[in-house]
Enzyme design. Structure first.
Site, PDB file in Angstrom:
ATOM      1  N   GLU A 375       0.817  -1.137  -0.163  1.00 31.63           N
ATOM      2  CA  GLU A 375      -0.038   0.003   0.053  1.00 31.63           C
ATOM      3  C   GLU A 375       0.868   1.280   0.136  1.00 31.63           C
ATOM      4  O   GLU A 375       0.541   2.099   0.643  1.00 31.63           O
ATOM      5  CB  GLU A 375      -0.765   0.060   1.243  1.00 31.63           C
ATOM      6  CG  GLU A 375      -1.749  -1.087   1.256  1.00 31.63           C
ATOM      7  CD  GLU A 375      -3.150  -0.890   0.423  1.00 31.63           C
ATOM      8  OE1 GLU A 375      -3.386   0.079   0.143  1.00 31.63           O
ATOM      9  OE2 GLU A 375      -3.861  -1.922   0.522  1.00 31.63           O
ATOM     10  N   ASP A 379       8.746   4.839   1.922  1.00 34.58           N
ATOM     11  CA  ASP A 379       9.579   6.009   1.252  1.00 34.58           C
ATOM     12  C   ASP A 379       8.669   6.712   0.156  1.00 34.58           C
ATOM     13  O   ASP A 379       8.994   7.745  -0.106  1.00 34.58           O
ATOM     14  CB  ASP A 379      10.747   5.452   0.858  1.00 34.58           C
ATOM     15  CG  ASP A 379      12.026   5.548   1.920  1.00 34.58           C
ATOM     16  OD1 ASP A 379      11.815   6.082   2.702  1.00 34.58           O
ATOM     17  OD2 ASP A 379      12.931   4.721   1.536  1.00 34.58           O
TER      18      ASP A 379
END
Ligand SMILES: Cc1cc2nc3c(=O)[nH]c(=O)nc-3n(C[C@H](O)[C@H](O)[C@H](O)COP(=O)(O)OP(=O)(O)OC[C@H]3O[C@@H](n4cnc5c(N)ncnc54)[C@H](O)[C@@H]3O)c2cc1C
Lengths: 396, 251
Positions: A375, A379
């Site tokens: 999901e 980062d």
């Protein structure tokens, strides 16, 4: 009046009677019916499908879907406390309910035809049909816009070709929401748009092999979806879909639930570590009496408290129709990475015991590695936020 | 059939209870409150009767502070049809509670009152019995099984008594109080919770019922159970057997 020792700021008091009741129901179910099973399923890398009818009966599939389509008409905060309690059990359990609710029922409700909604939503709410969401491909994870899967218009429908990978519930699903590129005009490559299709498990040319070898999210089914000249009729196209924005809208819903869910996993680890620290005597006293251990426990509770308030506010914004996807990115990024950190520190506090399945910590710790990646990786959300605040795109 | 189910708000049996310093009661801060487990069993039975018979109405009653709304809402979410809250800030004894319930029975005219055998806070085990005698209705306490006749006019109740089971039967109306093994209560489902929002919850100030609520029983002192003494380790089995014999006098 905090209901538990992990509610330091009495966030409980910010919830309505119904929101608290939802939490209590799901909490009881997880404690009484799920936790006794999870250890074995995690070991065997299976999901306790025997609980599907119970999860449906409690109303955990598509609870925010309107009642006319079989949902419970819950608000988003109630949905959030539900995912929190489910993930206090296991991220696999929360994933099971998240995929069904946010990644399958939500797109059908939002983009589906009336016939699709009438056919699928009540069945899915009753747990009679399980769905999965196929976006990620072997070569396209963080950049799903590059997907290779194609739909080609043919007489009476479409032919799909492509491979999706890392698909939760894939092998046990009755249907898949598959995202594929479709040329509106076959001769014009520029007319290509990402569309969503409902593919039933029986379709010829559609197979769903189970993926093996995961050391994370083991109590959850992960599969490939292979589409080889798979024909689906015209009515299986979700008419409201158009562009990458459509699957991204689904992901915003799911990430919202994950941000809450991570709190549940963090609480399970914190409470386990706190109990252990108070009773485990090393050298002169219980380890909870040493400053280093106390600092760790205080840090865990601080992060849990912040995450709770973040989610509560996010939920109220969502219910008011004012939530921005970037706000969900911040909550998903922060809460999951903090939960993962909490799990690792809790693991450390338990010493050798921390690596065994006598305690829930190592299971949560391993699970949270997935939750931090799927999901939108930590980062990728950071980059989303960076772009939002600077106006400069650092993705490419 | 109309069934009246009294439910009491009590501290969660799972939570640790501590006694106030001055011994006037228990500390209620940070304590979670729930429906008394025996009342929950009574409600579950009422809901099953409703499901089996169709057309039955399940009416909840609680007597206490406004916060008891939360337990009534939970009961409505489990499936009860409507609820009445008799508002009182004072601790009431069993006789007063029974008198208030008798008043509500006059108003509501249920065929059956299904109550828990006791509340886990004061463990009085009296309200159902006093209510039956005030109404001059038959009663069956400690029910572990409840069965209706085909015409729904008579009920047969299996009771858990010391060392065995007793079966009694009466013609409605009557009072039944429930024991632990009667059933396993359902949880409130998420759709049930949402439906409960729209169900009627009527509040009646205690004074309106015209019942003398002056307590006949007063709580003098509440004290915690004595602390358990630490255990002792023995070296041999023989030593253990000796101690069980001489000290514990168990064998
Ligand atoms: C157990 C499990 C279940 C899943 N369930 C589903 C599902 O049901 N449906 C579905 O569609 N998908 C599912 N996924 C897939 C998941 O969403 C992807 O794994 C995720 O999007 C990351 O994609 P990737 O694995 O290809 O990593 P990559 O995109 O290859 O990323 C690898 C690393 O590169 C970093 N990175 C990427 N781009 C940049 C950049 N521009 N700058 C700096 N760093 C960058 C990432 O942060 C990451 O650390 C699941 C994954 C797992 C593990």
């Amino acid at each position: 009046m905090p209901a538990s020792r992990s509610d330091f700021y009495a966030v409980e008091d910010l919830l309505s009677v119904e929101e608290r009741a939802v939490r209590d129901t799901v909490r009881r179910f997880v404690d009484d019916e799920f936790l006794p099973l999870v250890r074995q399923h995690f070991t065997d890398a299976t999901f306790p499908t025997e609980l599907t009818p119970r999860i449906a009966e409690l109303g955990c599939f598509g609870p925010t879907v309107p009642t006319e389509y079989g949902g419970a008409g819950l608000n988003s905060v109630a949905y959030g406390v539900m995912t929190q309690e489910l993930e206090r059990g296991d991220s696999g359990l929360r994933s099971f309910a998240s995929v069904q609710s946010s990644l399958v029922m939500y797109p059908i409700l939002t983009f589906g035809s009336e016939a699709q909604k009438r056919h699928w939503l009540p069945r899915m709410a009753r747990g009679e049909a399980i769905g999965c969401f196929g976006l990620t491909e072997p070569d396209f994870g963080s950049n799903p816009g590059g997907m290779i899967t194609r739909a080609k218009r043919v007489d009476g429908g479409f032919v799909l070709n492509g491979t999706k990978r890392w698909i939760t519930n894939g092998s046990i699903a009755d249907c898949a929401v598959v995202w594929a590129k479709l040329r509106e005009d076959e001769s014009d490559p520029k007319s290509e748009v990402i569309r969503g299709f409902i593919v039933e498990k029986e379709r010829a040319g559609f197979s769903r092999p189970l993926m093996h070898g995961k050391w994370s999210l083991r109590a959850s089914i992960t599969s490939e979806l292979i589409l080889e000249d798979c024909f689906i009729p015209e009515e299986n196209l979700m008419p409201g879909t158009g562009g990458l924005k459509s699957p991204l809208m689904c992901l915003t819903q799911a990430r919202y639930g994950i941000a809450w869910g991570a709190i549940g996993a963090a609480i399970a680890c914190y409470e386990s570590a706190l109990d252990y620290a108070k009773s485990r005597v090393v050298f002169a006293r219980p380890i909870g009496g040493y400053q280093l251990v106390q600092a760790k426990l205080v840090d865990m509770l601080s992060e849990i408290t912040k995450a709770q308030l973040l989610c509560w506010r996010l939920g109220r914004l969502k219910d008011a129709g004012e939530m921005r996807p970037e706000q969900v990115s911040l909550a998903k990024m922060n809460n999951v990475s903090q939960a993962l950190r909490i799990a690792r520190v809790a693991r450390d506090i338990l010493g050798a015991n921390g690596i065994t399945d006598d305690y829930p910590i190592i299971r949560h710790m391993l699970n949270l590695e997935t939750v931090n990646t799927y999901e939108g990786t930590e980062d990728v959300h950071r980059l989303t936020l960076g772009r939002d605040i600077t106006g400069l795109n650092a993705f490419e | 059939m109309k069934i009246l189910v009294p439910i009491k708000r009590v501290p969660d049996p799972q939570t640790n209870i501590s006694v106030k310093g001055d011994g006037t009661g228990i500390v209620t801060d940070n304590v979670k409150f729930v429906i008394n487990p025996f009342c929950e069993i009574a409600l579950e039975e009422a809901l099953r009767i409703k499901e089996q018979q169709g057309g039955a109405e399940v009416v909840l009653v609680s007597i206490g502070q406004k916060v008891a709304q939360e337990q009534l809402r939970t009961g409505l979410a489990m499936g009860a049809d409507r609820a009445i809250l008799v508002l009182s800030d004072d601790e009431l004894d069993a006789a007063t509670t029974a008198a208030l319930l008798a008043k509500l029975v006059d108003q509501e005219k249920p065929e059956l009152v299904l109550a828990g055998k006791q509340a886990i806070d004061d463990d009085a085990n009296q309200t159902g019995q006093i209510l039956a005698s005030m109404l001059d209705w038959p009663q069956a306490t400690f029910a572990s099984k409840v069965e209706f006749s085909g015409d729904k006019k008579d009920v047969t109740v299996t009771r858990e008594v010391d060392g065995g089971l007793e079966t009694v039967a009466f013609t409605l109306p009557g009072v039944i109080t429930t024991d632990l093994r009667l059933n396993e209560p359902r949880y409130a489902s998420l759709p049930g919770i949402m439906k409960a929002r729209k169900k009627e919850l009527k509040e009646i100030p205690l004074a309106e019922l015209g019942v003398d609520a002056k307590p006949r029983v007063k709580t003098h002192k509440v004290s915690p159970p004595p602390k358990r003494a630490a255990g002792r380790k023995v070296e041999t089995v023989q030593e253990l057997v000796n101690l069980l014999h001489t000290e514990a006098k168990l064998i």
